[in-house]
Design a protein around this motif. Sequence first.
Motif, PDB file in Angstrom:
ATOM      1  N   LEU A 271      42.223  17.489  43.246  1.00 19.75           N
ATOM      2  CA  LEU A 271      43.520  17.089  42.705  1.00 19.75           C
ATOM      3  C   LEU A 271      44.215  16.070  43.600  1.00 19.75           C
ATOM      4  N   GLU A 272      44.021  16.184  44.891  1.00 14.01           N
ATOM      5  CA  GLU A 272      44.700  15.286  45.820  1.00 14.01           C
ATOM      6  C   GLU A 272      44.052  13.906  45.892  1.00 14.01           C
ATOM      7  N   LYS A 273      42.724  13.867  45.886  1.00 14.79           N
ATOM      8  CA  LYS A 273      42.024  12.616  46.175  1.00 14.79           C
ATOM      9  C   LYS A 273      41.749  11.759  44.939  1.00 14.79           C
ATOM     10  N   THR A 274      41.749  12.357  43.745  1.00 12.07           N
ATOM     11  CA  THR A 274      41.452  11.580  42.540  1.00 12.07           C
ATOM     12  C   THR A 274      42.729  10.983  41.960  1.00 12.07           C
ATOM     13  N   GLU A 275      42.561   9.849  41.297  1.00  8.21           N
ATOM     14  CA  GLU A 275      43.706   9.192  40.663  1.00  8.21           C
ATOM     15  C   GLU A 275      44.019   9.773  39.295  1.00  8.21           C
ATOM     16  N   ALA A 276      42.979  10.182  38.574  1.00  2.57           N
ATOM     17  CA  ALA A 276      43.197  10.678  37.212  1.00  2.57           C
ATOM     18  C   ALA A 276      42.166  11.745  36.884  1.00  2.57           C
ATOM     19  N   LEU A 277      42.563  12.683  36.012  1.00  2.00           N
ATOM     20  CA  LEU A 277      41.701  13.801  35.647  1.00  2.00           C
ATOM     21  C   LEU A 277      41.842  14.072  34.151  1.00  2.00           C
ATOM     22  N   VAL A 278      40.698  14.098  33.477  1.00  2.00           N
ATOM     23  CA  VAL A 278      40.662  14.300  32.024  1.00  2.00           C
ATOM     24  C   VAL A 278      39.730  15.467  31.700  1.00  2.00           C
ATOM     25  N   ALA A 279      40.184  16.398  30.877  1.00  2.00           N
ATOM     26  CA  ALA A 279      39.325  17.456  30.335  1.00  2.00           C
ATOM     27  C   ALA A 279      38.800  16.982  28.988  1.00  2.00           C
ATOM     28  N   ALA A 280      37.474  16.839  28.901  1.00  2.00           N
ATOM     29  CA  ALA A 280      36.843  16.361  27.661  1.00  2.00           C
ATOM     30  C   ALA A 280      36.206  17.482  26.860  1.00  2.00           C
ATOM     31  N   TRP A 281      36.210  18.725  27.393  1.00  2.00           N
ATOM     32  CA  TRP A 281      35.588  19.872  26.743  1.00  2.00           C
ATOM     33  C   TRP A 281      34.111  19.580  26.478  1.00  2.00           C
ATOM     34  N   PHE A 282      33.550  20.093  25.379  1.00  2.00           N
ATOM     35  CA  PHE A 282      32.213  19.705  24.912  1.00  2.00           C
ATOM     36  C   PHE A 282      32.437  18.866  23.655  1.00  2.00           C
ATOM     37  N   PRO A 283      32.460  17.537  23.778  1.00  3.71           N
ATOM     38  CA  PRO A 283      32.965  16.701  22.676  1.00  3.71           C
ATOM     39  C   PRO A 283      31.982  16.402  21.555  1.00  3.71           C
ATOM     40  N   GLY A 284      30.685  16.722  21.711  1.00  7.92           N
ATOM     41  CA  GLY A 284      29.752  16.433  20.639  1.00  7.92           C
ATOM     42  C   GLY A 284      29.078  15.088  20.802  1.00  7.92           C
ATOM     43  N   THR A 285      28.598  14.548  19.692  1.00  3.06           N
ATOM     44  CA  THR A 285      27.743  13.357  19.752  1.00  3.06           C
ATOM     45  C   THR A 285      28.494  12.047  19.894  1.00  3.06           C
ATOM     46  N   GLU A 286      29.790  12.052  19.636  1.00  4.77           N
ATOM     47  CA  GLU A 286      30.492  10.767  19.556  1.00  4.77           C
ATOM     48  C   GLU A 286      31.276  10.458  20.832  1.00  4.77           C
ATOM     49  N   GLY A 287      30.546  10.101  21.898  1.00  2.91           N
ATOM     50  CA  GLY A 287      31.157   9.798  23.181  1.00  2.91           C
ATOM     51  C   GLY A 287      32.041   8.572  23.173  1.00  2.91           C
ATOM     52  N   GLN A 288      31.911   7.732  22.146  1.00  2.00           N
ATOM     53  CA  GLN A 288      32.750   6.537  22.066  1.00  2.00           C
ATOM     54  C   GLN A 288      34.227   6.912  21.988  1.00  2.00           C
ATOM     55  N   GLY A 289      34.506   8.101  21.469  1.00  2.70           N
ATOM     56  CA  GLY A 289      35.896   8.551  21.392  1.00  2.70           C
ATOM     57  C   GLY A 289      36.546   8.679  22.754  1.00  2.70           C
ATOM     58  N   ILE A 290      35.758   8.981  23.786  1.00  6.00           N
ATOM     59  CA  ILE A 290      36.300   9.059  25.139  1.00  6.00           C
ATOM     60  C   ILE A 290      36.690   7.673  25.634  1.00  6.00           C
ATOM     61  N   ALA A 291      35.797   6.721  25.440  1.00  4.36           N
ATOM     62  CA  ALA A 291      36.083   5.341  25.868  1.00  4.36           C
ATOM     63  C   ALA A 291      37.288   4.775  25.119  1.00  4.36           C
ATOM     64  N   ASP A 292      37.442   5.146  23.863  1.00  2.02           N
ATOM     65  CA  ASP A 292      38.592   4.668  23.083  1.00  2.02           C
ATOM     66  C   ASP A 292      39.909   4.970  23.785  1.00  2.02           C
ATOM     67  N   VAL A 293      39.967   6.117  24.452  1.00  2.00           N
ATOM     68  CA  VAL A 293      41.224   6.577  25.048  1.00  2.00           C
ATOM     69  C   VAL A 293      41.362   6.129  26.502  1.00  2.00           C
ATOM     70  N   ILE A 294      40.308   6.276  27.296  1.00  2.04           N
ATOM     71  CA  ILE A 294      40.471   5.952  28.720  1.00  2.04           C
ATOM     72  C   ILE A 294      40.659   4.453  28.944  1.00  2.04           C
ATOM     73  N   PHE A 295      40.234   3.635  27.972  1.00  2.00           N
ATOM     74  CA  PHE A 295      40.448   2.192  28.094  1.00  2.00           C
ATOM     75  C   PHE A 295      41.663   1.709  27.304  1.00  2.00           C
TER      76      PHE A 295
END
Length: 616
Positions: free
Chosen positions: A545-569
Amino acid sequence: MANTNTDESSWFYKKRDAPVEARVKDLLTRMTLPEKIGQMTQIERSVGSPQVITNSFIGSVQSGGGSWPFEDAKSSDWADMIDGFQRSALASRLGIPIIYGTDAVHGNNNVYGATVFPHNIGLGATRDADLVRRIGAATALEVRASGVHWTYAPCVAVLGDPRWGRCYESYGEAARIVCEMSSLISGLQGEPPEEHPNGYPFIAGRNNVVACAKHFVGDGGTDKGLSEGNTIASYEELEKIHVAPYLNCIAQGVSTVMASFSSWNGSRLHSDYFLLTEVLKQKLCFKGFLVSDWDGLETISEPEGSDYRSCVKLGINAGIDIVMVPFKYEQFIQDMTELVESGEIPMARVDDAVERILRVKFVAGLFEHPLADRSLLGTVGCKEHREVAREAVRKSLLLLKNGTNPDAPFLPLDRNAKRILVVGMHANDIGNQCGGWTKNKSGQKAAESQLVGTTLLDAIKATVGDKTEVIYEETPTKETLASSEGFSYAIVAVGEPPYAEMKGDNSELTIPFNGNNIITAVAEKTPTLVILFSGRPMVLEPTVLEKTEALVAAWFPGTEGQGIADVIFGDYDFQGKLPVSWFKRVDQLPLNADADSYDPLFPLGFGLTCNLGQNL
C-alpha cells in the motif's frame, strides 16, 4: 394404478395447447413406479448409454465440471451429443424428454469458444442489475445453442467469510446486494409477466434456459468459511440473511433450486425437512423442483453411520425431487424401489417430486422442442456477447488507491508512454484471468485451457500508442529492475490461480506466487500500478500500500481483458464498489459491515474514481 391405454392419439399430455397442470396430472396417471423413479434420477453423461436412458426411463443427464463430449468440443458437438441422449429418452414408452444440466455459472464456461463473463463477486461490484440480466440473456442463448436446457446458476449465497472457497460465486456480503443481482434469473429464463403466480416456474421460450438458485440455504455463512461446513445461526438470522435472496428468485419464477452440501446448526441440508419442505416449498410457495448437489445424498450423516439406502430415504423424504446420482444410478433406483414398495418413502412423496419435474419440463417446452436449436450456434462467443462481457469487466473494476495526492492522481495511465514494464503471470494467462469453473471445475492454466479471449497483456498492447514499447516478464529479472529508470511506469498483475469449492478454502489469504514480494521489488524501482486478480479480498501488506501508486481489484474478469485496459487508460472511469468488506488482517475474520467493532481496510461499498480520486 398406471393407465395402460396405448392409443397415443388420446394421450392428453401431448396436447401442446392444454393447460400445464392438466398435462402433468394426465401424464402422471400413466406412469409406472419405474418410470417415476427414472424421472427422479440424474446421471452423468459418461454413463448415459442409449440403453440406460431408454430402459431406466432416466429423467435428467448432466455434465460434471470438465466432462465434455471431447476436448475442445464446440457447441455443435455438444448439441450432437445431447440430441443423442434426447432421442434415447424419446424412445421410451411415454417419450418423456430428459432435461440436461450444466454448470454454466459465468457464461457457458464448459464450452470451447463461449463468452466467459466475470464471476459473481465482480458482478456484485458493478451494482448493475440490468447488466446482470443482460449477461443472463446472453448466457441463455449460448447454453441453448449447445443443446443444454438447464444451468446451475445463479449462486445466491450471502458471503460471510472470504476464507470460503466459493467466495467468488457470491455477489457479496449483504443480502440486499445478492437480492439485486439475482436479476440473472430474469435474463436466463425471461421475465415473467406481473400476473404470473408466485412460486410457479417460468421459462419464456426456446431462447431461454432453466435457472437454478443455489445452494439452499446458508452455504455462504459457514463457520470459518469452510466449504460444506456448518452455518451457526438462529432461524431468524438465517431467514433475514440467507433465505432473503430466494424470495427474489422465486418471485422471478426460478424453476429449480439446489440443496446445499452444508449444514445448519449441525443438520445436513440434504435431509432437513423443515428447511427444504416446510420453508422452501410450503412457506415460500416454491412450485419448481429441488435438486440435490453432486452425490449430495452421501453427505447425509445422520443417523451416524447411515448407509446409502438410509441416505436416500432421508433425502427424498426431506424434499429432494431429483438426485444427482451421478454414477451409481442402478443402486439409487434399486434402493428407491425398495423404499417405496416398503412404504418407507410414501408414494405421495414420489408423486409430488415427479409432478414438480414434469411441471418444469412442460413449462420449458421440452415436450414440443426436445432437440437443440441449431439456429442459435452463431450466438456462441459472438461480438455482441463479448461486448457485454467487456462492459461487465469495466464496471466491475475496483479502484482502491490512486496516488497520494488527490490533485495529481496516478490513473489514468499515459497510453503514449515511451516504455512500459508489465510483470506477473496473470498479465498473460487467460486461465488465471477466468478463474474456476472454466473448462473444468477448478479452472485451467492458459496452456491447457485453449480459451478464446483477450489477456491483459494483449489488451495493453492493443491500447497503447504505436511508439510505446511494452516489455513483459512473468517474473522481473534483476537486469530489468536495474534498468527500470527507463520505464515510464510498471503494471504488475498478480493474484490467485483458478480453484473451486474446498480446494479454494484458504485460512491465510496471502497473494500467491510470491505476489507481495514481486510488487515491492518492482514498486521500489518504478511507479507501479498493481492489478489484483482474485475471487476475494487478499492480504495487502503495508509495503504494498505504501510503495505502489495505484491498486485495482479486477476479481476474475473472464475472457474479455480489454475491459481492463479501457479503464486504466482512461476511456472509461472506475465504477466498481466493494461488494464485501476488505479486511486488514485475517484474524479479523469474519468481518461484516453490521459488526459492532467494524474496522476494515476498505469498507463495504468503497470505490474510488479517477475524478480527483473521490469515493463512489
